[in-house]
Design a protein around this motif. Structure first.
Motif, PDB file in Angstrom:
ATOM      1  N   THR A  33      -8.919  -2.153 -15.796  1.00  0.00           N
ATOM      2  CA  THR A  33      -8.289  -2.498 -14.526  1.00  0.00           C
ATOM      3  C   THR A  33      -8.023  -1.253 -13.690  1.00  0.00           C
ATOM      4  O   THR A  33      -7.610  -0.232 -14.220  1.00  0.00           O
ATOM      5  CB  THR A  33      -6.948  -3.205 -14.809  1.00  0.00           C
ATOM      6  OG1 THR A  33      -7.202  -4.346 -15.629  1.00  0.00           O
ATOM      7  CG2 THR A  33      -6.274  -3.651 -13.536  1.00  0.00           C
ATOM      8  N   ASP A  34      -8.248  -1.360 -12.374  1.00  0.00           N
ATOM      9  CA  ASP A  34      -7.904  -0.227 -11.513  1.00  0.00           C
ATOM     10  C   ASP A  34      -6.488  -0.422 -10.956  1.00  0.00           C
ATOM     11  O   ASP A  34      -5.891  -1.491 -11.093  1.00  0.00           O
ATOM     12  CB  ASP A  34      -8.947  -0.013 -10.415  1.00  0.00           C
ATOM     13  CG  ASP A  34      -8.956  -1.095  -9.346  1.00  0.00           C
ATOM     14  OD1 ASP A  34      -7.952  -1.825  -9.181  1.00  0.00           O
ATOM     15  OD2 ASP A  34      -9.986  -1.207  -8.656  1.00  0.00           O
ATOM     16  N   ILE A  35      -5.963   0.614 -10.334  1.00  0.00           N
ATOM     17  CA  ILE A  35      -4.586   0.607  -9.846  1.00  0.00           C
ATOM     18  C   ILE A  35      -4.360  -0.490  -8.806  1.00  0.00           C
ATOM     19  O   ILE A  35      -3.300  -1.125  -8.782  1.00  0.00           O
ATOM     20  CB  ILE A  35      -4.190   2.003  -9.290  1.00  0.00           C
ATOM     21  CG1 ILE A  35      -2.690   2.075  -8.956  1.00  0.00           C
ATOM     22  CG2 ILE A  35      -5.033   2.390  -8.071  1.00  0.00           C
ATOM     23  CD1 ILE A  35      -1.762   1.992 -10.135  1.00  0.00           C
ATOM     24  N   PHE A  36      -5.350  -0.768  -7.994  1.00  0.00           N
ATOM     25  CA  PHE A  36      -5.179  -1.749  -6.922  1.00  0.00           C
ATOM     26  C   PHE A  36      -5.044  -3.165  -7.482  1.00  0.00           C
ATOM     27  O   PHE A  36      -4.190  -3.931  -7.040  1.00  0.00           O
ATOM     28  CB  PHE A  36      -6.334  -1.651  -5.926  1.00  0.00           C
ATOM     29  CG  PHE A  36      -6.566  -0.231  -5.484  1.00  0.00           C
ATOM     30  CD1 PHE A  36      -5.651   0.419  -4.675  1.00  0.00           C
ATOM     31  CD2 PHE A  36      -7.684   0.473  -5.915  1.00  0.00           C
ATOM     32  CE1 PHE A  36      -5.840   1.741  -4.285  1.00  0.00           C
ATOM     33  CE2 PHE A  36      -7.889   1.792  -5.531  1.00  0.00           C
ATOM     34  CZ  PHE A  36      -6.964   2.430  -4.722  1.00  0.00           C
ATOM     35  N   THR A  37      -5.869  -3.480  -8.467  1.00  0.00           N
ATOM     36  CA  THR A  37      -5.795  -4.795  -9.131  1.00  0.00           C
ATOM     37  C   THR A  37      -4.461  -4.930  -9.855  1.00  0.00           C
ATOM     38  O   THR A  37      -3.801  -5.973  -9.787  1.00  0.00           O
ATOM     39  CB  THR A  37      -6.959  -4.942 -10.131  1.00  0.00           C
ATOM     40  OG1 THR A  37      -8.185  -4.764  -9.418  1.00  0.00           O
ATOM     41  CG2 THR A  37      -6.932  -6.293 -10.811  1.00  0.00           C
TER      42      THR A  37
ATOM     43  N   PRO B 235      -4.294  15.136   2.081  1.00  0.00           N
ATOM     44  CA  PRO B 235      -3.914  15.149   3.505  1.00  0.00           C
ATOM     45  C   PRO B 235      -4.283  13.880   4.273  1.00  0.00           C
ATOM     46  O   PRO B 235      -3.493  13.413   5.084  1.00  0.00           O
ATOM     47  CB  PRO B 235      -4.646  16.377   4.054  1.00  0.00           C
ATOM     48  CG  PRO B 235      -4.795  17.275   2.869  1.00  0.00           C
ATOM     49  CD  PRO B 235      -4.987  16.365   1.675  1.00  0.00           C
ATOM     50  N   ASP B 236      -5.443  13.312   4.006  1.00  0.00           N
ATOM     51  CA  ASP B 236      -5.877  12.117   4.748  1.00  0.00           C
ATOM     52  C   ASP B 236      -5.031  10.884   4.435  1.00  0.00           C
ATOM     53  O   ASP B 236      -5.066   9.910   5.184  1.00  0.00           O
ATOM     54  CB  ASP B 236      -7.343  11.787   4.438  1.00  0.00           C
ATOM     55  CG  ASP B 236      -8.296  12.851   4.957  1.00  0.00           C
ATOM     56  OD1 ASP B 236      -7.834  13.767   5.667  1.00  0.00           O
ATOM     57  OD2 ASP B 236      -9.499  12.765   4.649  1.00  0.00           O
ATOM     58  N   LEU B 237      -4.329  10.904   3.314  1.00  0.00           N
ATOM     59  CA  LEU B 237      -3.571   9.727   2.878  1.00  0.00           C
ATOM     60  C   LEU B 237      -2.055   9.933   2.919  1.00  0.00           C
ATOM     61  O   LEU B 237      -1.302   9.004   2.644  1.00  0.00           O
ATOM     62  CB  LEU B 237      -3.996   9.339   1.451  1.00  0.00           C
ATOM     63  CG  LEU B 237      -5.459   8.926   1.270  1.00  0.00           C
ATOM     64  CD1 LEU B 237      -5.787   8.749  -0.203  1.00  0.00           C
ATOM     65  CD2 LEU B 237      -5.763   7.649   2.045  1.00  0.00           C
ATOM     66  N   GLN B 238      -1.622  11.137   3.278  1.00  0.00           N
ATOM     67  CA  GLN B 238      -0.191  11.448   3.221  1.00  0.00           C
ATOM     68  C   GLN B 238       0.670  10.543   4.087  1.00  0.00           C
ATOM     69  O   GLN B 238       1.727  10.085   3.640  1.00  0.00           O
ATOM     70  CB  GLN B 238       0.050  12.906   3.618  1.00  0.00           C
ATOM     71  CG  GLN B 238      -0.210  13.867   2.487  1.00  0.00           C
ATOM     72  CD  GLN B 238       0.002  15.320   2.912  1.00  0.00           C
ATOM     73  OE1 GLN B 238       0.272  15.604   4.081  1.00  0.00           O
ATOM     74  NE2 GLN B 238      -0.127  16.216   1.963  1.00  0.00           N
TER      75      GLN B 238
ATOM     76  N   PHE C 248      -4.089   0.123   0.348  1.00  0.00           N
ATOM     77  CA  PHE C 248      -5.068   0.132  -0.742  1.00  0.00           C
ATOM     78  C   PHE C 248      -6.476   0.364  -0.221  1.00  0.00           C
ATOM     79  O   PHE C 248      -7.263   1.086  -0.831  1.00  0.00           O
ATOM     80  CB  PHE C 248      -5.022  -1.173  -1.548  1.00  0.00           C
ATOM     81  CG  PHE C 248      -3.725  -1.423  -2.283  1.00  0.00           C
ATOM     82  CD1 PHE C 248      -2.704  -0.482  -2.329  1.00  0.00           C
ATOM     83  CD2 PHE C 248      -3.533  -2.625  -2.943  1.00  0.00           C
ATOM     84  CE1 PHE C 248      -1.521  -0.730  -3.017  1.00  0.00           C
ATOM     85  CE2 PHE C 248      -2.352  -2.875  -3.636  1.00  0.00           C
ATOM     86  CZ  PHE C 248      -1.345  -1.936  -3.667  1.00  0.00           C
ATOM     87  N   ALA C 249      -6.797  -0.223   0.927  1.00  0.00           N
ATOM     88  CA  ALA C 249      -8.140  -0.048   1.505  1.00  0.00           C
ATOM     89  C   ALA C 249      -8.399   1.421   1.819  1.00  0.00           C
ATOM     90  O   ALA C 249      -9.481   1.951   1.531  1.00  0.00           O
ATOM     91  CB  ALA C 249      -8.289  -0.908   2.754  1.00  0.00           C
ATOM     92  N   ALA C 250      -7.414   2.088   2.398  1.00  0.00           N
ATOM     93  CA  ALA C 250      -7.567   3.509   2.724  1.00  0.00           C
ATOM     94  C   ALA C 250      -7.719   4.338   1.448  1.00  0.00           C
ATOM     95  O   ALA C 250      -8.578   5.233   1.371  1.00  0.00           O
ATOM     96  CB  ALA C 250      -6.359   3.994   3.531  1.00  0.00           C
ATOM     97  N   ALA C 251      -6.900   4.038   0.450  1.00  0.00           N
ATOM     98  CA  ALA C 251      -6.952   4.806  -0.803  1.00  0.00           C
ATOM     99  C   ALA C 251      -8.265   4.564  -1.553  1.00  0.00           C
ATOM    100  O   ALA C 251      -8.826   5.500  -2.145  1.00  0.00           O
ATOM    101  CB  ALA C 251      -5.757   4.462  -1.682  1.00  0.00           C
ATOM    102  N   LYS C 252      -8.762   3.333  -1.511  1.00  0.00           N
ATOM    103  CA  LYS C 252     -10.030   3.014  -2.204  1.00  0.00           C
ATOM    104  C   LYS C 252     -11.184   3.862  -1.682  1.00  0.00           C
ATOM    105  O   LYS C 252     -12.076   4.227  -2.438  1.00  0.00           O
ATOM    106  CB  LYS C 252     -10.388   1.529  -2.021  1.00  0.00           C
ATOM    107  CG  LYS C 252      -9.704   0.607  -2.972  1.00  0.00           C
ATOM    108  CD  LYS C 252     -10.118  -0.835  -2.728  1.00  0.00           C
ATOM    109  CE  LYS C 252      -9.297  -1.774  -3.578  1.00  0.00           C
ATOM    110  NZ  LYS C 252      -9.601  -3.184  -3.327  1.00  0.00           N
ATOM    111  N   LYS C 253     -11.154   4.169  -0.387  1.00  0.00           N
ATOM    112  CA  LYS C 253     -12.220   4.978   0.203  1.00  0.00           C
ATOM    113  C   LYS C 253     -12.198   6.406  -0.323  1.00  0.00           C
ATOM    114  O   LYS C 253     -13.236   7.070  -0.378  1.00  0.00           O
ATOM    115  CB  LYS C 253     -12.076   4.999   1.732  1.00  0.00           C
ATOM    116  CG  LYS C 253     -12.392   3.690   2.393  1.00  0.00           C
ATOM    117  CD  LYS C 253     -12.172   3.808   3.896  1.00  0.00           C
ATOM    118  CE  LYS C 253     -12.305   2.447   4.563  1.00  0.00           C
ATOM    119  NZ  LYS C 253     -11.877   2.500   5.965  1.00  0.00           N
ATOM    120  N   GLU C 254     -11.029   6.893  -0.679  1.00  0.00           N
ATOM    121  CA  GLU C 254     -10.853   8.290  -1.085  1.00  0.00           C
ATOM    122  C   GLU C 254     -10.923   8.511  -2.599  1.00  0.00           C
ATOM    123  O   GLU C 254     -11.231   9.609  -3.045  1.00  0.00           O
ATOM    124  CB  GLU C 254      -9.499   8.809  -0.586  1.00  0.00           C
ATOM    125  CG  GLU C 254      -9.340   8.786   0.911  1.00  0.00           C
ATOM    126  CD  GLU C 254     -10.156   9.859   1.601  1.00  0.00           C
ATOM    127  OE1 GLU C 254     -10.274  10.969   1.066  1.00  0.00           O
ATOM    128  OE2 GLU C 254     -10.685   9.568   2.695  1.00  0.00           O
TER     129      GLU C 254
END
Length: 149
Positions: free
Chosen positions: A2-6, A62-65, A118-124
């Motif tokens: 399982t990933d963190i988002f699930t 930085p992109d997610l802060q 979660f969508a933003a974090a999934k990209k990174e």
């Protein structure tokens, strides 16, 4: 694995059910007090473990802060609502009004996390890192439950 988002979404779904259950109680009853306390402990432990896993990772990037800071601030806001509610008369209309505000804020927060954060974090994050963060979350949450109980 399982990933963190699930993993976080699983908790969110349970928290939505718990919120609905507490909202359906009335008066200063054992059921309301116990249901509220279970909710308070689980949401607080979830938020703390989430901050030590996903949000620690986001704050280091930085992109997610900004998104990470926003969610951590909302966790603090929820904690403040829980503290207020613990000190109020559970049978009062004021308690239920305050609880409904908490419920709305938490539902907004969970929806915002699931749709934007979660969508933003999934990209990174790589799939492997998302799985590692789920492991960290699952290790931390029981510890946090003991600490907030």
């Amino acid at each position: 694995m399982t990933d963190i988002f699930t993993r976080l979404k699983q908790d969110h779904d349970r928290h939505r059910e718990m919120l609905d259950h507490v909202a359906d109680t009335s008066g200063d009853t054992k059921e309301r007090r116990e249901s509220f306390e279970q909710l308070r402990i689980d949401v607080s432990a979830h938020a703390n473990a989430e901050e030590q896993s996903l949000y620690a990772e986001m704050l280091a990037r930085p992109d997610l802060q900004d998104k990470g800071r926003h969610s951590v601030a909302e966790h603090k806001e929820a904690e403040d609502y829980f503290e207020d509610l613990v000190d109020m008369d559970f049978g009062s209309t004021g308690w239920l009004t305050r609880f409904k505000t908490l419920k709305e804020r938490l539902e907004h927060h969970m929806e915002e996390e699931e749709e934007e954060i979660f969508a933003a974090a999934k990209k990174e994050l790589s799939d492997e890192r998302a799985q590692e963060l789920a492991k960290i979350f699952d290790e931390r949450k029981p510890v946090e439950k003991q600490e907030v109980a």
